[in-house]
Enzyme design. Structure first.
Site, mmCIF file in Angstrom:
data_model
loop_
_atom_site.group_PDB
_atom_site.id
_atom_site.type_symbol
_atom_site.label_atom_id
_atom_site.label_comp_id
_atom_site.label_asym_id
_atom_site.label_seq_id
_atom_site.Cartn_x
_atom_site.Cartn_y
_atom_site.Cartn_z
ATOM 1 N N ASP A 165 0.902 -1.148 0.000
ATOM 2 C CA ASP A 165 0.000 0.000 0.000
ATOM 3 C C ASP A 165 0.938 1.194 0.000
ATOM 4 O O ASP A 165 1.580 1.477 1.020
ATOM 5 C CB ASP A 165 -0.888 0.003 1.255
ATOM 6 C CG ASP A 165 -1.888 1.131 1.206
ATOM 7 O OD1 ASP A 165 -1.475 2.277 0.983
ATOM 8 O OD2 ASP A 165 -3.090 0.875 1.376
ATOM 9 N N HIS A 166 1.048 1.866 -1.135
ATOM 10 C CA HIS A 166 2.144 2.831 -1.235
ATOM 11 C C HIS A 166 1.997 3.991 -0.254
ATOM 12 O O HIS A 166 2.964 4.674 0.045
ATOM 13 C CB HIS A 166 2.367 3.295 -2.680
ATOM 14 C CG HIS A 166 1.408 4.341 -3.158
ATOM 15 N ND1 HIS A 166 0.166 4.050 -3.632
ATOM 16 C CD2 HIS A 166 1.524 5.687 -3.242
ATOM 17 C CE1 HIS A 166 -0.440 5.169 -3.994
ATOM 18 N NE2 HIS A 166 0.362 6.179 -3.761
ATOM 19 N N HIS B 222 -5.711 2.980 1.179
ATOM 20 C CA HIS B 222 -4.850 4.061 1.667
ATOM 21 C C HIS B 222 -5.450 4.800 2.867
ATOM 22 O O HIS B 222 -4.781 5.038 3.868
ATOM 23 C CB HIS B 222 -4.589 5.078 0.556
ATOM 24 C CG HIS B 222 -4.079 4.463 -0.717
ATOM 25 N ND1 HIS B 222 -3.211 3.411 -0.736
ATOM 26 C CD2 HIS B 222 -4.320 4.768 -2.023
ATOM 27 C CE1 HIS B 222 -2.927 3.097 -1.996
ATOM 28 N NE2 HIS B 222 -3.600 3.893 -2.790
HETATM 29 C C1 BG6 Z 1 -3.605 4.983 -6.362
HETATM 30 C C2 BG6 Z 1 -4.982 5.152 -6.955
HETATM 31 O O1 BG6 Z 1 -3.563 3.889 -5.491
HETATM 32 O O2 BG6 Z 1 -3.261 6.153 -5.651
HETATM 33 C C3 BG6 Z 1 -5.039 6.361 -7.855
HETATM 34 O O3 BG6 Z 1 -5.312 4.001 -7.707
HETATM 35 C C4 BG6 Z 1 -4.557 7.588 -7.131
HETATM 36 O O4 BG6 Z 1 -6.355 6.586 -8.342
HETATM 37 C C5 BG6 Z 1 -3.206 7.320 -6.454
HETATM 38 O O5 BG6 Z 1 -4.428 8.629 -8.075
HETATM 39 C C6 BG6 Z 1 -2.837 8.488 -5.552
HETATM 40 O O6 BG6 Z 1 -1.536 8.313 -5.069
HETATM 41 P P1 BG6 Z 1 -0.682 9.560 -4.580
HETATM 42 O O7 BG6 Z 1 0.548 8.959 -4.008
HETATM 43 O O8 BG6 Z 1 -0.434 10.397 -5.802
HETATM 44 O O9 BG6 Z 1 -1.520 10.282 -3.590
#
Ligand code: BG6
Length: 510
Positions: A184-185, A247
Site C-alpha cells: 500500500d504505497h 490508503h
Molecule cells: C492509487 C490510486 O492507489 O493512488 C489512484 O489508484 C490515485 O487513483 C493514487 O491517483 C494516488 O496516489 P498519490 O501517491 O499520488 O496520492
C-alpha cells in the site's frame, strides 16, 4: 543501515506502466543511495516480446520517468545499473508451464550469485495473482529450504470482502502469510510513518489523543487530476475501493490504534488490525444514508477552459454512477474514541492535491475571550501527508492591542527544512523494506479483511440502497457543498485552497 542480502527481484507485468513509472525509478534511487546488495539482478517477466537490451532501453536508458534522475550521472554508472536488468518473455499467457522461466531464474541465480533469495513482484491484474503463485509453487519457487522467497502483491487486493478472503486463501495455499507482502504505497510515505512517531515518541500529544480532548478527526485526500487514462479500471472501482478501503483506512488505523508494545512488524500490525476492527460497521440504511456521501464530478469551466465531466472521460460509461468523491462519517467503538466522529473524504478533480489529517481538539470548556468563529475556536493539529510534508499546530494568540482578541497562529515543521535529508519515495522505501524482510509497512491478510468488513456494507448500500443518491460537483471545487452537512455542529471541512470553478454547490445526478 541494515544489511540487504544478495537477491533477485522478479517483476511480473514488467512491460506495464508501474514498472517504468515507479519500480525502476525506485530501484535507481536505491542504487544511487548504495542500498542495493552487491549481488542483485532484476528479471522482468511479461507477455511482450522484448530482449534484455530492449527492456533496458524501455525502462532505463530511454525512460522519461528516469530522465531527470539520470541527469548529471556518468554513463558508466547508468550502464552498470541497467546491466542488472534482464527480461524473460512468458509467451501467450501467465498460466503456462514456468519451466523455461525457472531455468532462466536458476541461470541468473548461479551466474550472479543471488543466493537463492527471490522476491516475486506481481504488478499484473489481480485476477492472475493466484495463477502466478500456483505456477511458482509448482516449480518449487516458494520453497524456502534454500534462500528466502517473498511475494509482493499490488492493489487492488480484492473487490469486496468475499473476493479479498478468496484471494488471501488462494495465495496462502502456495506461500505462507509471512512470505506475502501486500503493498500500500501510502504506508511508504514518510509522513504517514511519522504519524506513529508523532504519537508515540512525544509526551505532549498522546495524553491528549482521546475522547476527552479531541472533538473530531478529519482526513482529506484530494487529487486535482481526474481519472486520466484509467477510466476503464476506475469506472468499475470508484473512490471507495480505489482510495478509501486501502490508503485512507491505513491512515485511519494509525490515528486510531493503541500504542504497540514495540516497533516490530507484528506488534504494530496487531494494533492496526485491532483499530480497524473497532470501526463501527454501519449496516442499516438510515445510518448509511446519514453518514455517507458519494458524488461525481461534472463538467465545469476553470480559468475560461471547459473541463470534462467524469461521464465524458475515456473508458467511462456515459451513464455511470461510479463515485469520484466519497465522504464517510463514522465512529470507533472503543474506550479511547467513544463518541468522537471521524470524517474521511477522498476525491478527484479537486482544486488542489493534498492529503492531510486534522485533529480538532475540543475548545476550552469556558470561554473567557471572544473568538471569531466556531471553526476558529479549536486547536488543530494538522498532519500534512502531501505535498509540503510536515506538521502544523494551530493555537490561539492574542491580537496586539487593547482587549483580548484571539487569533489562530501556526507552529509548524516541514520536512523540506531538513536540507540534508533525502526523503525516500514511497516505492523506494517499501522495496527496500521487502528486500530486508521487514513487513511493518505492508498490510497483513487480517488487516485487509478488516478494512473490507467496514467498507462492504457501504458499497452494497450504494449499489442497492433505497434512497441513495449520487450528487454532482463541478470539476475544480471542494466536492458537493451538502457534504458540509455531514459534519456536526457549525463546523465544515477544512479546505486548504480556493475553489477553481465559480459554481460550487451540488446537483443530484441520480
Ligand atoms: C492509487 C490510486 O492507489 O493512488 C489512484 O489508484 C490515485 O487513483 C493514487 O491517483 C494516488 O496516489 P498519490 O501517491 O499520488 O496520492
Amino acid at each position: 543501515m541494515n544489511k540487504t542480502a544478495h537477491q533477485m527481484l522478479v517483476i511480473f507485468g514488467a512491460s506495464g506502466d508501474l514498472t517504468a513509472r515507479k519500480l525502476i525509478p525506485a530501484l535507481f534511487n536505491l542504487y544511487k543511495g548504495k542500498h542495493l546488495p552487491e549481488n542483485f539482478v532484476v528479471l522482468g517477466v511479461s507477455r511482450s516480446d522484448l530482449t534484455d537490451k530492449e527492456f533496458r532501453k524501455k525502462v532505463v536508458l530511454e525512460s522519461t520517468y528516469l530522465k531527470e534522475k539520470m541527469d548529471g550521472e556518468a554513463e558508466d554508472f547508468i550502464k552498470a545499473f541497467s546491466d542488472k536488468l534482464f527480461y524473460e518473455d512468458l509467451g501467450r499467457d501467465y498460466d503456462i508451464s514456468y519451466d523455461r522461466l525457472h531455468k532462466r531464474i536458476s541461470d541468473l541465480n548461479s551466474k550472479y550469485r543471488t543466493g537463492n533469495n527471490f522476491i516475486f513482484y506481481l504488478s499484473t491484474p489481480p485476477g492472475i495473482y493466484e495463477v502466478i503463485a500456483k505456477n511458482l509453487f509448482d516449480q518449487g519457487l516458494s520453497d524456502e529450504s534454500q534462500g528466502w522467497k517473498r511475494l509482493i502483491v499490488e492493489k487492488p487486493f480484492g473487490y469486496s470482502l468475499e473476493t479479498a478472503r478468496k484471494l488471501n486463501q488462494g495465495l496462502q495455499q502456495y506461500f505462507n502469510e509471512s512470505q506475502i507482502y501486500r503493498i500500500d504505497h501510502y504506508l511508504g510515505k514518510e509522513t504517514v510513518q511519522n504519524l506513529l512517531v508523532t504519537r508515540f515518541a512525544n509526551s505532549i500529544f498522546e495524553p491528549l489523543w482521546n475522547r476527552n480532548f479531541i472533538r473530531h478527526v478529519e482526513i482529506t485526500n484530494a487529487e486535482s487530476v481526474g481519472v486520466e487514462k484509467r477510466g476503464g479500471y476506475y469506472d468499475k472501482s470508484g473512490a471507495l475501493r480505489d482510495m478509501f478501503q486501502n490508503h485512507l483506512l491505513q491512515i485511519v488505523s494509525l490515528v486510531v490504534m493503541e500504542p504497540p508494545i514495540a516497533d516490530g512488524a507484528e506488534e504494530i500490525r496487531n494494533e492496526k488490525v485491532k483499530a480497524l476492527k473497532s470501526l463501527r460497521i454501519m449496516n442499516d440504511e438510515k445510518t448509511l444514508f446519514k453518514n455517507t456521501i458519494r458524488a461525481q464530478y461534472v463538467s465545469s469551466v476553470v480559468n475560461g477552459e471547459k473541463v470534462k465531466g467524469y461521464r465524458e472521460e475515456d473508458g467511462v460509461d456515459p451513464e455511470s454512477t461510479t463515485e469520484t468523491y466519497a465522504a464517510i462519517k463514522f465512529f470507533v467503538d472503543n474506550w479511547r474514541w467513544k463518541d468522537v466522529p471521524f470524517y474521511v473524504r477522498t476525491a478527484k478533480k479537486m482544486p488542489t492535491k493534498v492529503t492531510e489529517v486534522v485533529i480538532h481538539f475540543k475548545s476550552p470548556h469556558h470561554h473567557i475571550f471572544q473568538d471569531s468563529s466556531a471553526n476558529n475556536k479549536d486547536n488543530k493539529l494538522i498532519i500534512r501527508i502531501q505535498p509540503d510534508e510536515g506538521i502544523l499546530m494551530k493555537f490561539g494568540v492574542k491580537v496586539p492591542g487593547q482587549g483580548f482578541k484571539v487569533e489562530r497562529a501556526n507552529l509548524d515543521f516541514y520536512y523540506s527544512s531538513l536540507v540534508e535529508t533525502h526523503v525516500m519515495e514511497a516505492y523506494e522505501r517499501l522495496l527496500l523494506d521487502a528486500m530486508q524482510g521487514d513487513a511493518t509497512l505492508y498490510a497483513r491478510a487480517d488487516e485487509v479483511e478488516a478494512a473490507w468488513e467496514f467498507v462492504d456494507p457501504i458499497l452494497n448500500y450504494w449499489e442497492d440502497g433505497k434512497d441513495v443518491k449520487v450528487y454532482g460537483y463541478s470539476a475544480g471545487v471542494w466536492g458537493p457543498t451538502n457534504a458540509d452537512e455531514l459534519i456536526d455542529g457549525l463546523y465544515m471541512w477544512r479546505n486548504p485552497g480556493e475553489n477553481l470553478s465559480d459554481d460550487p454547490g451540488f446537483c443530484v445526478i441520480c
